[in-house]
Write a protein that holds these residues in place. Structure first.
Motif, PDB file in Angstrom:
ATOM      1  N   SER A   1       2.120   6.833  11.258  1.00  0.00           N
ATOM      2  CA  SER A   1       2.388   8.546  11.115  1.00  0.00           C
ATOM      3  C   SER A   1       1.954   8.362  12.169  1.00  0.00           C
ATOM      4  CB  SER A   1       2.790   8.287   9.933  1.00  0.00           C
ATOM      5  OG  SER A   1       3.179  10.069  10.556  1.00  0.00           O
ATOM      6  N   PRO A   2       2.528   9.416  13.115  1.00  0.00           N
ATOM      7  CA  PRO A   2       1.508  10.232  14.151  1.00  0.00           C
ATOM      8  C   PRO A   2       0.558  11.258  12.691  1.00  0.00           C
ATOM      9  CG  PRO A   2       3.649  10.151  14.927  1.00  0.00           C
ATOM     10  CD  PRO A   2       3.890   9.317  13.412  1.00  0.00           C
ATOM     11  N   VAL A   3      -0.032  11.334  13.570  1.00  0.00           N
ATOM     12  CA  VAL A   3      -1.740  12.441  12.882  1.00  0.00           C
ATOM     13  C   VAL A   3      -1.742  14.085  13.714  1.00  0.00           C
ATOM     14  CG1 VAL A   3      -1.964  10.231  11.183  1.00  0.00           C
ATOM     15  CG2 VAL A   3      -3.743  10.989  13.415  1.00  0.00           C
ATOM     16  N   SER A   4      -2.651  14.205  12.710  1.00  0.00           N
ATOM     17  CA  SER A   4      -2.228  15.777  13.138  1.00  0.00           C
ATOM     18  C   SER A   4      -4.021  16.496  12.434  1.00  0.00           C
ATOM     19  CB  SER A   4      -1.054  16.895  13.390  1.00  0.00           C
ATOM     20  OG  SER A   4      -1.160  17.279  12.224  1.00  0.00           O
ATOM     21  N   SER A   5      -4.611  15.510  11.794  1.00  0.00           N
ATOM     22  CA  SER A   5      -5.779  16.188  10.906  1.00  0.00           C
ATOM     23  C   SER A   5      -6.585  15.013  10.885  1.00  0.00           C
ATOM     24  CB  SER A   5      -5.264  16.723  10.154  1.00  0.00           C
ATOM     25  OG  SER A   5      -4.567  16.195   8.959  1.00  0.00           O
TER      26      SER A   5
ATOM     27  N   SER B   1       0.932  -1.082  -0.472  1.00  0.00           N
ATOM     28  CA  SER B   1       0.002  -0.051   0.107  1.00  0.00           C
ATOM     29  C   SER B   1       0.557   1.342   0.110  1.00  0.00           C
ATOM     30  CB  SER B   1      -0.731  -0.182   1.632  1.00  0.00           C
ATOM     31  OG  SER B   1      -0.342   0.224   2.343  1.00  0.00           O
ATOM     32  N   ALA B   2       0.203   2.833  -0.066  1.00  0.00           N
ATOM     33  CA  ALA B   2       1.025   3.739   0.296  1.00  0.00           C
ATOM     34  C   ALA B   2       1.841   3.690   1.692  1.00  0.00           C
ATOM     35  CB  ALA B   2       0.244   5.038   0.182  1.00  0.00           C
ATOM     36  N   TYR B   3       1.840   2.523   2.849  1.00  0.00           N
ATOM     37  CA  TYR B   3       3.373   3.061   3.824  1.00  0.00           C
ATOM     38  C   TYR B   3       3.101   1.281   3.786  1.00  0.00           C
ATOM     39  CZ  TYR B   3      -1.764   2.151   5.306  1.00  0.00           C
ATOM     40  OH  TYR B   3      -3.437   1.299   4.885  1.00  0.00           O
ATOM     41  N   ALA B   4       2.884   0.746   3.467  1.00  0.00           N
ATOM     42  CA  ALA B   4       4.532  -0.720   3.293  1.00  0.00           C
ATOM     43  C   ALA B   4       4.420  -1.780   2.282  1.00  0.00           C
ATOM     44  CB  ALA B   4       2.474  -1.931   4.103  1.00  0.00           C
TER      45      ALA B   4
ATOM     46  N   SER C   1      -5.417  11.091   9.087  1.00  0.00           N
ATOM     47  CA  SER C   1      -6.469   9.478  10.264  1.00  0.00           C
ATOM     48  C   SER C   1      -6.730   8.230   8.914  1.00  0.00           C
ATOM     49  CB  SER C   1      -6.827  10.272  11.090  1.00  0.00           C
ATOM     50  OG  SER C   1      -7.168   9.132  12.346  1.00  0.00           O
ATOM     51  N   GLU C   2      -7.148   9.161   8.262  1.00  0.00           N
ATOM     52  CA  GLU C   2      -8.041   8.651   6.849  1.00  0.00           C
ATOM     53  C   GLU C   2      -6.954   7.771   6.081  1.00  0.00           C
ATOM     54  OE1 GLU C   2     -10.613  10.861   5.536  1.00  0.00           O
ATOM     55  OE2 GLU C   2     -12.557  10.596   7.255  1.00  0.00           O
ATOM     56  N   THR C   3      -5.808   8.365   6.270  1.00  0.00           N
ATOM     57  CA  THR C   3      -5.336   7.989   5.338  1.00  0.00           C
ATOM     58  C   THR C   3      -4.001   6.385   5.669  1.00  0.00           C
ATOM     59  OG1 THR C   3      -3.966   9.810   4.055  1.00  0.00           O
ATOM     60  CG2 THR C   3      -2.353   8.401   3.832  1.00  0.00           C
ATOM     61  N   PHE C   4      -4.338   6.284   7.066  1.00  0.00           N
ATOM     62  CA  PHE C   4      -3.609   5.192   7.558  1.00  0.00           C
ATOM     63  C   PHE C   4      -4.506   4.544   8.426  1.00  0.00           C
ATOM     64  CE2 PHE C   4       0.028   8.218   7.666  1.00  0.00           C
ATOM     65  CZ  PHE C   4       1.272   6.810   7.257  1.00  0.00           C
TER      66      PHE C   4
ATOM     67  N   LYS D   1     -11.203   0.467   1.118  1.00  0.00           N
ATOM     68  CA  LYS D   1     -12.022   0.100  -0.911  1.00  0.00           C
ATOM     69  C   LYS D   1     -11.160   0.844  -1.918  1.00  0.00           C
ATOM     70  CE  LYS D   1     -15.101  -3.900  -0.732  1.00  0.00           C
ATOM     71  NZ  LYS D   1     -16.130  -5.119  -1.088  1.00  0.00           N
ATOM     72  N   GLN D   2     -12.375   2.637  -1.165  1.00  0.00           N
ATOM     73  CA  GLN D   2     -12.036   3.894  -2.057  1.00  0.00           C
ATOM     74  C   GLN D   2     -10.600   4.627  -1.787  1.00  0.00           C
ATOM     75  OE1 GLN D   2     -14.533   6.349   0.431  1.00  0.00           O
ATOM     76  NE2 GLN D   2     -16.064   5.816  -1.364  1.00  0.00           N
ATOM     77  N   GLU D   3      -9.920   3.614  -0.990  1.00  0.00           N
ATOM     78  CA  GLU D   3      -8.330   4.447  -0.056  1.00  0.00           C
ATOM     79  C   GLU D   3      -7.547   3.628  -1.317  1.00  0.00           C
ATOM     80  OE1 GLU D   3     -10.479   3.771   1.969  1.00  0.00           O
ATOM     81  OE2 GLU D   3     -10.166   5.556   3.164  1.00  0.00           O
ATOM     82  N   THR D   4      -7.921   1.988  -1.574  1.00  0.00           N
ATOM     83  CA  THR D   4      -7.049   1.295  -1.927  1.00  0.00           C
ATOM     84  C   THR D   4      -7.018   1.261  -3.475  1.00  0.00           C
ATOM     85  OG1 THR D   4      -7.185  -0.250  -0.306  1.00  0.00           O
ATOM     86  CG2 THR D   4      -6.290  -1.336  -2.344  1.00  0.00           C
TER      87      THR D   4
END
Length: 219
Positions: free
Chosen positions: A77-81, A57-60, A85-88, A197-200
Protein backbone atom coordinates in the motif's frame (compact mmCIF):
# COMPACT_ATOMS: atom_id res chain seq x y z
CA UNK A 1 -1.54 -20.23 -16.42
CA UNK A 2 -3.36 -22.04 -13.62
CA UNK A 3 -1.72 -22.21 -10.19
CA UNK A 4 -1.70 -26.01 -10.22
CA UNK A 5 0.02 -26.02 -13.60
CA UNK A 6 2.68 -23.65 -12.27
CA UNK A 7 3.25 -25.83 -9.20
CA UNK A 8 3.59 -28.98 -11.30
CA UNK A 9 6.08 -27.31 -13.65
CA UNK A 10 8.24 -25.94 -10.83
CA UNK A 11 8.28 -29.36 -9.14
CA UNK A 12 9.73 -30.80 -12.36
CA UNK A 13 12.49 -28.18 -12.65
CA UNK A 14 16.03 -28.19 -11.35
CA UNK A 15 15.63 -25.30 -8.90
CA UNK A 16 19.33 -24.42 -9.11
CA UNK A 17 19.63 -24.37 -12.91
CA UNK A 18 16.23 -23.63 -14.43
CA UNK A 19 16.09 -19.97 -13.39
CA UNK A 20 14.97 -18.63 -16.78
CA UNK A 21 12.16 -21.21 -17.00
CA UNK A 22 10.94 -20.33 -13.51
CA UNK A 23 10.96 -16.61 -14.34
CA UNK A 24 8.99 -17.15 -17.54
CA UNK A 25 6.42 -19.37 -15.81
CA UNK A 26 6.02 -16.86 -12.97
CA UNK A 27 5.31 -14.14 -15.54
CA UNK A 28 2.69 -16.37 -17.15
CA UNK A 29 1.11 -17.17 -13.78
CA UNK A 30 0.86 -13.44 -13.07
CA UNK A 31 -1.44 -13.02 -16.08
CA UNK A 32 -4.06 -15.11 -14.23
CA UNK A 33 -6.37 -12.48 -12.70
CA UNK A 34 -8.39 -15.06 -10.71
CA UNK A 35 -5.63 -16.26 -8.38
CA UNK A 36 -6.96 -14.61 -5.23
CA UNK A 37 -10.64 -15.33 -5.83
CA UNK A 38 -9.91 -18.99 -6.58
CA UNK A 39 -7.68 -19.24 -3.52
CA UNK A 40 -10.34 -17.75 -1.23
CA UNK A 41 -13.07 -19.97 -2.71
CA UNK A 42 -10.97 -23.12 -2.25
CA UNK A 43 -9.98 -22.11 1.28
CA UNK A 44 -13.59 -21.59 2.34
CA UNK A 45 -14.58 -24.90 0.76
CA UNK A 46 -11.82 -26.82 2.55
CA UNK A 47 -11.39 -24.98 5.86
CA UNK A 48 -14.36 -22.70 6.33
CA UNK A 49 -13.39 -19.20 7.38
CA UNK A 50 -10.26 -20.18 9.30
CA UNK A 51 -7.22 -18.09 8.33
CA UNK A 52 -4.70 -20.47 9.90
CA UNK A 53 -3.20 -21.82 6.66
CA UNK A 54 -4.02 -19.10 4.14
CA UNK A 55 -2.20 -16.01 5.45
CA UNK A 56 1.56 -15.47 5.30
CA UNK A 57 1.37 -12.17 7.15
CA UNK A 58 -1.10 -9.34 7.68
CA UNK A 59 -0.83 -8.40 4.01
CA UNK A 60 0.02 -11.59 2.11
CA UNK A 61 -1.79 -14.80 1.16
CA UNK A 62 -0.20 -18.24 0.83
CA UNK A 63 -1.55 -19.59 -2.46
CA UNK A 64 0.44 -22.83 -2.24
CA UNK A 65 2.89 -24.47 0.16
CA UNK A 66 4.94 -27.68 -0.03
CA UNK A 67 8.27 -28.87 1.34
CA UNK A 68 10.24 -27.21 -1.47
CA UNK A 69 8.60 -23.82 -2.01
CA UNK A 70 5.82 -21.37 -1.22
CA UNK A 71 3.75 -19.32 -3.68
CA UNK A 72 2.64 -16.05 -2.10
CA UNK A 73 0.46 -13.12 -3.19
CA UNK A 74 1.41 -9.96 -1.31
CA UNK A 75 -0.17 -6.51 -1.21
CA UNK A 76 1.72 -3.23 -0.95
CA UNK A 77 0.00 0.00 0.00
CA UNK A 78 1.01 3.64 -0.42
CA UNK A 79 1.75 5.15 2.98
CA UNK A 80 1.28 8.55 4.58
CA UNK A 81 2.88 8.00 7.99
CA UNK A 82 5.85 6.30 9.64
CA UNK A 83 3.56 3.79 11.37
CA UNK A 84 2.10 2.72 8.03
CA UNK A 85 5.59 2.42 6.58
CA UNK A 86 6.69 0.13 9.41
CA UNK A 87 3.61 -2.05 8.96
CA UNK A 88 4.76 -2.90 5.44
CA UNK A 89 8.44 -2.96 6.49
CA UNK A 90 9.32 -0.27 3.94
CA UNK A 91 12.78 1.30 3.87
CA UNK A 92 14.33 -1.51 5.93
CA UNK A 93 17.61 -2.86 4.57
CA UNK A 94 17.64 -6.63 4.97
CA UNK A 95 18.71 -9.95 3.50
CA UNK A 96 16.74 -13.19 3.03
CA UNK A 97 17.88 -16.68 3.97
CA UNK A 98 15.81 -18.14 1.10
CA UNK A 99 15.85 -17.71 -2.66
CA UNK A 100 13.06 -15.47 -3.92
CA UNK A 101 11.43 -14.74 -7.26
CA UNK A 102 8.84 -11.94 -7.39
CA UNK A 103 6.81 -10.50 -10.26
CA UNK A 104 4.61 -7.41 -10.33
CA UNK A 105 0.95 -8.43 -10.34
CA UNK A 106 -1.09 -5.21 -10.14
CA UNK A 107 -0.75 -1.50 -9.48
CA UNK A 108 2.44 0.42 -10.25
CA UNK A 109 4.50 -1.82 -7.93
CA UNK A 110 6.88 -1.12 -5.08
CA UNK A 111 10.46 -0.07 -5.76
CA UNK A 112 13.34 -2.14 -4.43
CA UNK A 113 16.90 -0.89 -3.91
CA UNK A 114 19.48 -3.69 -4.00
CA UNK A 115 23.17 -3.99 -3.20
CA UNK A 116 25.13 -7.20 -3.72
CA UNK A 117 27.28 -8.52 -0.86
CA UNK A 118 30.74 -8.97 -2.40
CA UNK A 119 32.50 -11.03 0.28
CA UNK A 120 31.73 -14.36 1.93
CA UNK A 121 32.53 -13.28 5.48
CA UNK A 122 29.61 -14.07 7.83
CA UNK A 123 27.62 -10.98 8.79
CA UNK A 124 28.46 -9.59 12.24
CA UNK A 125 26.67 -6.84 14.17
CA UNK A 126 28.31 -3.46 13.60
CA UNK A 127 30.59 -4.53 10.74
CA UNK A 128 29.60 -3.17 7.31
CA UNK A 129 30.15 -5.80 4.56
CA UNK A 130 31.78 -5.02 1.21
CA UNK A 131 28.93 -4.08 -1.13
CA UNK A 132 28.39 -3.51 -4.84
CA UNK A 133 26.73 -0.48 -6.38
CA UNK A 134 23.04 0.19 -5.87
CA UNK A 135 20.61 -1.04 -8.47
CA UNK A 136 16.96 -0.07 -8.50
CA UNK A 137 13.99 -2.06 -9.78
CA UNK A 138 10.32 -1.06 -9.81
CA UNK A 139 8.19 -4.19 -9.60
CA UNK A 140 5.57 -3.15 -12.13
CA UNK A 141 3.37 -5.85 -13.70
CA UNK A 142 5.55 -8.26 -15.68
CA UNK A 143 8.82 -7.12 -14.07
CA UNK A 144 10.66 -9.91 -12.21
CA UNK A 145 12.99 -9.70 -9.23
CA UNK A 146 15.27 -12.69 -8.51
CA UNK A 147 17.25 -12.72 -5.27
CA UNK A 148 19.57 -15.55 -4.21
CA UNK A 149 19.72 -16.28 -0.47
CA UNK A 150 22.06 -14.18 1.71
CA UNK A 151 23.83 -12.59 -1.28
CA UNK A 152 22.00 -9.27 -1.55
CA UNK A 153 20.71 -6.53 0.73
CA UNK A 154 17.52 -4.81 -0.36
CA UNK A 155 14.83 -2.46 0.86
CA UNK A 156 11.36 -1.76 -0.47
CA UNK A 157 9.91 1.69 -1.11
CA UNK A 158 6.12 2.15 -1.25
CA UNK A 159 4.21 2.28 -4.54
CA UNK A 160 2.08 5.21 -5.61
CA UNK A 161 -1.01 2.99 -5.94
CA UNK A 162 -2.22 -0.09 -4.09
CA UNK A 163 -0.17 -2.88 -5.66
CA UNK A 164 0.33 -6.63 -5.49
CA UNK A 165 3.24 -8.93 -6.22
CA UNK A 166 3.38 -12.66 -6.80
CA UNK A 167 6.33 -14.47 -5.21
CA UNK A 168 7.96 -17.88 -5.33
CA UNK A 169 10.00 -18.57 -2.18
CA UNK A 170 12.42 -21.51 -2.38
CA UNK A 171 12.85 -23.10 1.05
CA UNK A 172 16.48 -23.53 2.13
CA UNK A 173 17.62 -27.06 2.88
CA UNK A 174 18.18 -27.75 6.57
CA UNK A 175 21.79 -28.65 5.81
CA UNK A 176 22.32 -25.18 4.29
CA UNK A 177 20.94 -23.15 7.21
CA UNK A 178 24.36 -21.93 8.34
CA UNK A 179 23.57 -18.20 8.35
CA UNK A 180 20.67 -15.99 9.35
CA UNK A 181 19.03 -13.17 7.51
CA UNK A 182 20.00 -9.74 8.87
CA UNK A 183 18.64 -6.22 9.13
CA UNK A 184 20.88 -3.21 8.48
CA UNK A 185 20.68 0.50 9.26
CA UNK A 186 20.62 3.26 6.62
CA UNK A 187 24.42 3.01 6.33
CA UNK A 188 24.28 -0.78 5.80
CA UNK A 189 25.67 -1.49 9.24
CA UNK A 190 24.24 -4.85 10.48
CA UNK A 191 21.94 -4.27 13.44
CA UNK A 192 20.23 -7.57 14.31
CA UNK A 193 19.46 -10.97 12.76
CA UNK A 194 15.95 -11.77 11.59
CA UNK A 195 13.39 -9.57 9.84
CA UNK A 196 10.63 -7.67 11.67
CA UNK A 197 10.36 -10.22 14.48
CA UNK A 198 8.28 -7.88 16.64
CA UNK A 199 5.80 -7.19 13.83
CA UNK A 200 5.53 -10.91 13.04
CA UNK A 201 4.93 -11.83 16.68
CA UNK A 202 2.23 -9.15 17.03
CA UNK A 203 0.48 -10.39 13.87
CA UNK A 204 0.59 -14.02 15.03
CA UNK A 205 -0.79 -13.12 18.47
CA UNK A 206 -3.61 -11.11 16.90
CA UNK A 207 -4.41 -13.93 14.49
CA UNK A 208 -4.50 -16.42 17.35
CA UNK A 209 -7.03 -14.27 19.20
CA UNK A 210 -9.14 -13.96 16.05
CA UNK A 211 -9.15 -17.72 15.43
CA UNK A 212 -9.89 -18.53 19.08
CA UNK A 213 -12.71 -16.04 19.11
CA UNK A 214 -14.29 -17.59 16.03
CA UNK A 215 -14.80 -20.86 17.92
CA UNK A 216 -17.08 -19.12 20.43
CA UNK A 217 -19.47 -17.77 17.83
CA UNK A 218 -23.02 -19.25 17.92
CA UNK A 219 -23.58 -22.10 15.50
Amino acid sequence: MKLQTFVERVLAYDLERDTSKIIEDLRRLATNRRLLSEHLYNTVQQEGFSTKNSLYSAYAFVLHYNDLFTVRLGFWSPVSSQDESETFIYDLNHTHDFEMYAVGYSGDGYTTVIREILDDTPIRAGTIPILGEERVLKLAPGEVLHMPPLKEIHRQLPPNLMSASLSLLIHPLRSERNEEAWCFDENYRPTYPGIAKQETAFFEDSLSLLNNGSHSLPQ
